[in-house]
Design an enzyme around this catalytic site. Structure first.
Site, PDB file in Angstrom:
ATOM      1  N   PHE C  53       0.845  -1.194   0.000  1.00 37.47           N
ATOM      2  CA  PHE C  53       0.000   0.000   0.000  1.00 37.47           C
ATOM      3  C   PHE C  53       0.878   1.242   0.000  1.00 37.47           C
ATOM      4  O   PHE C  53       1.902   1.275   0.694  1.00 37.47           O
ATOM      5  CB  PHE C  53      -0.878   0.062   1.254  1.00 37.47           C
ATOM      6  CG  PHE C  53      -1.926  -1.011   1.332  1.00 37.47           C
ATOM      7  CD1 PHE C  53      -2.785  -1.253   0.269  1.00 37.47           C
ATOM      8  CD2 PHE C  53      -2.058  -1.764   2.487  1.00 37.47           C
ATOM      9  CE1 PHE C  53      -3.765  -2.233   0.369  1.00 37.47           C
ATOM     10  CE2 PHE C  53      -3.040  -2.745   2.592  1.00 37.47           C
ATOM     11  CZ  PHE C  53      -3.891  -2.984   1.529  1.00 37.47           C
ATOM     12  N   GLU C  54       0.439   2.274  -0.696  1.00 40.40           N
ATOM     13  CA  GLU C  54       1.255   3.488  -0.790  1.00 40.40           C
ATOM     14  C   GLU C  54       1.375   4.214   0.549  1.00 40.40           C
ATOM     15  O   GLU C  54       2.234   5.080   0.702  1.00 40.40           O
ATOM     16  CB  GLU C  54       0.742   4.427  -1.891  1.00 40.40           C
ATOM     17  CG  GLU C  54      -0.619   5.029  -1.620  1.00 40.40           C
ATOM     18  CD  GLU C  54      -1.044   6.021  -2.711  1.00 40.40           C
ATOM     19  OE1 GLU C  54      -0.896   5.705  -3.897  1.00 40.40           O
ATOM     20  OE2 GLU C  54      -1.516   7.110  -2.359  1.00 40.40           O
ATOM     21  N   GLY C  55       0.550   3.863   1.509  1.00 45.23           N
ATOM     22  CA  GLY C  55       0.699   4.429   2.848  1.00 45.23           C
ATOM     23  C   GLY C  55       1.914   3.909   3.581  1.00 45.23           C
ATOM     24  O   GLY C  55       2.345   4.496   4.577  1.00 45.23           O
ATOM     25  N   GLY C  56       2.472   2.789   3.108  1.00 43.69           N
ATOM     26  CA  GLY C  56       3.703   2.286   3.708  1.00 43.69           C
ATOM     27  C   GLY C  56       3.643   0.858   4.228  1.00 43.69           C
ATOM     28  O   GLY C  56       4.427   0.486   5.094  1.00 43.69           O
TER      29      GLY C  56
END
Lengths: 256, 323, 256, 323
Positions: C53-56
């Site tokens: 996920f691009e949130g990390g």
């Protein structure tokens, strides 16, 4: 006046360079004399000094008798405020969080350039030295304090190799090279405290240690060095300072 | 001597090599010997840790025993493992910022003997430059800018460093090229069988090295369950997708230190340094024979260091958590 | 042959796009249909798929009934293998660790360019959309799969604004712009699965979903799209696939 | 509109500003109101967290109450706090990669109303570009290179982005300029009175933001002892030398989430989104009146969210540690 105290050249070096540090500063310290001096400063006039190690430590507590052999062992990290990666701790220098860099030196020249890479011709050296480590980065990005023995072979007209830049060829040559920040601030030896002329950027004596003569400095310096006709003198190490040093380094690893 | 250079891969080659790796969640546990077989002669091998800390000593020990040759090595700061790499003939080229056993033992006689005679090369970059070169490699960019190295002879004697003017501010910066090692050797306190690694204490440049490299060998004090890793995913420092081999080697950094587990085996390091004093090359040849080639396995190497040293180093190592 | 199963357009989308994912791949997934499809793939044919996920987040476990509202909440991190900073997780794309990017789309054109920034003239838009997020980065650096509703207003000749680059103006224009890696791989809709011609980089239909006609696709596409005279058809969603989806999204947040 | 731009500081000015800060180990605990006074009208304010996670909501609440104006804001991804910043008149310029309350609530009507009427500006950069801009700022370099943004209209409509050829590989990369915010607002799970902060779970861009900024205000769920910090220094994510204010604010991210402590207050967020549906501007004006300007203090704001929501959000928040 009491009897003058006995101390070694290394102890003198640690005391004199520690006194230059200012409370509230953030200082990058190498192991050996710089670290001893920084801890001494914390325990005398600069309780709010923050020490950083290039291994990645911010604000450690150095345990007496357990001095780290390099800036990269766990001994450097006891009760630290933060551990960072090497790259990130060095980037603090570049970002401007660090006031002072503080290290030893093998060879220095009249413009404060340090050599820790080669003695002789770099292409065919008489001695290959261990190299820069973080020295080049620290010297490029902070106000530098160097603590070293005052010997003619170490204080040379021009270093064989500029590992850690001082004022390069003097004048504005450092800024012109692209190094717009930082610079050599003080050189502390067992004989004297040196600074640099604001214009020429040549090394000059600011104060002699107790009992040292101008001639002694000249004899031990491989270039023509400016000394005032009536030089200032530093205050001798105090019993308190020496006591702290001996407590920190009871085996005299760095202060023999 | 172009065979003494570390060359930069084109981006599409770098990506293709990475995409060709099996990055799925799979077990990668193997022996030191099997892991050593992943290293090819001539590879650029990046060594984790710094000076005497979290050195992947057991893995280097295995590479020397496997008689590798022509390795280009890189490390933030190089200690006795570099002396052994030179003296064993495994490597003739180490890229690093500082190279000696340690400040307290003076200048390395082995480093001097090999570099001054030009049998081997110590390629010197500043500490931060090396860190940024690994970081560029980890980021997948061909370079990073920095504000040190200018004006110095350290930069002056390198041909792959470039100065430019910032298009936004007009300021001068130095560009240093990415390092993407063929293989990285990293020692950690713990990881799972898939290669999710946790590191306690100082990280040095290990994360960037792992992400930059085209292959990663992890040696670890112990292998823990994937469940344990997943319970605190914010403690994972190297992800399984970047790891190719996991080797459980207790005391895998000995005689150097592993943060929180053991400090350096100082008695051995002192003895080792002294052994080099009279005749460095004969001294290290004898050391290689007895300590590297001689032992049947890693446990036998540790036995040579001695139980008393091991207990003392462990006591000192754990003491970081005493406060 | 059993009765055809009932399913919504969103469920069809999730099933069809999930099938494109391959076991062992590493996939950057957006929330909504992409995430559902990726988890569905893990629970059917691709157990070894790694989701990012691009949130990390790297390699999480998505809990049925607790789908995250964005890629940045703690729901994204349950039983994950690793959490990274946003910048570092996005840099995995650039370093080449990620095979597939998988997201939804608001508007797409014949060369696979996505617009999620402006409807109308960007200088004076009819609608200001929420913007790229990581879309531009993901589309620039991976093989992309896009899942979206097949509507004429969404499938346009040329997007008003290229937020996430596909093949730009077709042919070699993507590579010529400097985007040497990645590219649009598949567009999955409720009507068909599309790919791109290797030369012209124009969108073409690879397979129609069960019961869909070529004319239906043409009617819902705002540009001339290539469809084979005898088109292939996808296999309808299975009861197992729909069962997993309904277990994951019992409140039909994303599959109504 | 040059007053709508975020400008880049020359390096020597950046350094001088940093050196002028008192970076010593000193207590920095103060109230929300005192911390708000550190923000000047027209400042570039970087907002930590992402979307609805670890938003420094209490600090933004305090800035709106203090009637700040002309703030240039930047954030990785902007949620309802951005709507409130626009609608309150505190900011007319937000630099971000995505701006809406959240995917499940559709396109922000407030963002649309303010940007389409040109009363405010949403400056769009890619997520990674923003991350690298903060990182460049944290590293003290004027730019960083990247390999996305090329070919797109996102890059096309920006004038402070630059393309260059790598001097080592000849590859084309995009350079993005450093962001060094005047002040950063960061909410953390815990820190000490000096500002040594620990962050659990997702870090987002917070570390780079903190190191890049010229001033940092930390709000924290709780203040812990410096001794506790020093017991695990490898868990410190932001060092005291970078922090200027510490404010203890339990539930300081509400109605957004704080990892491991509480999830978003979903009922409130749903209600809030619904409130904007009929008449967005009137809806948010009423919201500002009741929830931001109205309460006597933060506890009263939390009371308006309601005890049931708070308990439910907390139960869900802590559940991350149930496994």
């Amino acid at each position: 006046m009491t009897e003058p105290l006995d101390y070694t050249a290394s102890e003198l070096l640690a005391v004199m360079s520690g006194r230059i540090l200012v409370d509230g500063q953030t200082a990058f310290a190498g192991v050996g004399i710089p670290l001893l001096a920084a801890v001494l400063a914390q325990r005398t006039h600069a309780a709010g000094l923050t020490i950083l190690f290039e291994g990645g430590t911010l604000g450690p507590f150095v345990v007496a008798g357990e001095l780290p052999p390099s800036t990269n062992e766990q001994r450097c990290t006891r009760r630290a405020n933060m551990l960072l990666s090497i790259t990130d701790v060095l980037l603090l220098l570049q970002r401007g969080y660090v006031d002072v860099g503080f290290m030893g030196g093998a060879q220095i020249d009249r413009h404060g350039n340090l050599n820790s890479s080669f003695i002789g011709d770099p292409a065919d050296p008489a001695v290959r030295l261990p190299g820069t480590g973080g020295g080049n980065d620290i010297a490029s990005l902070t106000q530098m304090i160097v603590a070293m023995k005052h010997e003619r072979r170490r204080f040379v007209e021009k270093v064989d190799f500029v590992t850690s830049p001082g004022y390069l060829d003097g004048g504005a040559s450092r800024e012109e090279s692209g190094l717009v920040a930082g610079g050599m601030y003080r050189v502390v030896t067992d004989l004297a405290v040196m600074g640099f002329d604001d214009e020429t950027r040549r090394m000059k004596v600011l104060a002699l240690h107790p009992g040292v003569t101008a001639q002694e400095v000249r004899d031990n310096t491989g270039f023509d060095i400016d000394i005032a006709a009536e030089p200032k003198f530093t205050e001798p190490p105090t019993g308190k300072e020496l006591g702290i040093l001996r407590h920190l380094d009871p085996d005299r690893l760095y202060t023999a | 001597m172009s065979d003494r250079e570390i060359t930069q891969k084109p981006y599409l080659k770098l990506r293709a090599d990475t995409q060709a790796r099996d990055r799925s969640l799979r077990e990668k546990v193997m022996s030191l010997e099997e892991a050593a077989a992943l290293v090819s002669d001539g590879d650029h091998v990046a060594i984790g840790g710094c000076t005497m800390s979290r050195t992947p000593f057991a893995m280097i020990w295995a590479l020397i025993r496997a008689r590798k040759s022509g390795l280009h090595c890189s490390r933030s700061i190089t200690s006795s493992e570099g002396e052994l790499l030179f003296a064993s003939g495994v490597s003739e080229h180490i890229l690093t910022s500082w190279f000696s056993q340690g400040i307290v033992w003076g200048i390395s006689r082995i480093m001097r003997a090999y570099t001054e005679s030009k049998r081997a090369r110590f390629e010197e970059w500043s500490h931060m430059a090396i860190g940024l070169r690994y970081r560029a490699g980890a980021m997948g960019v061909p370079f990073l800018p920095m504000r040190a190295m200018m004006g110095s002879d350290v930069a002056g004697q390198l041909d792959n460093i470039h100065e430019m003017e910032c298009p936004f501010t007009g300021e001068r910066v130095v560009l240093v090229p990415a390092l993407n090692p063929d293989i990285a050797l990293i020692h950690v306190q713990r990881c799972d069988a898939y290669g999710n690694a946790q590191i306690d204490g100082l990280e040095f440049m290990d994360i960037d090295i792992a992400m930059a490299a085209n292959r990663v060998i992890l040696t670890t004090e112990r292998i823990v369950s994937n469940d344990q890793i997943r319970r605190a995913p914010d403690q994972t420092k190297i992800p399984f997708i970047a790891v190719d081999a996991v080797v459980e080697v207790p005391y895998g950094s000995a005689p150097h230190e592993c943060y929180g587990v053991y400090e350096p085996f100082f008695d051995h390091m002192d003895w080792y340094a002294g052994r080099m004093k009279p005749e460095a090359e004969a001294g290290i040849a004898a050391y290689l024979e007895k300590y590297i080639y001689g032992p049947a396995d890693w446990a036998e190497f540790l036995s040579l260091l001695g139980m008393a040293d091991l207990l003392d180093a462990s006591r000192r190592g754990r003491s970081i958590y005493n406060d």
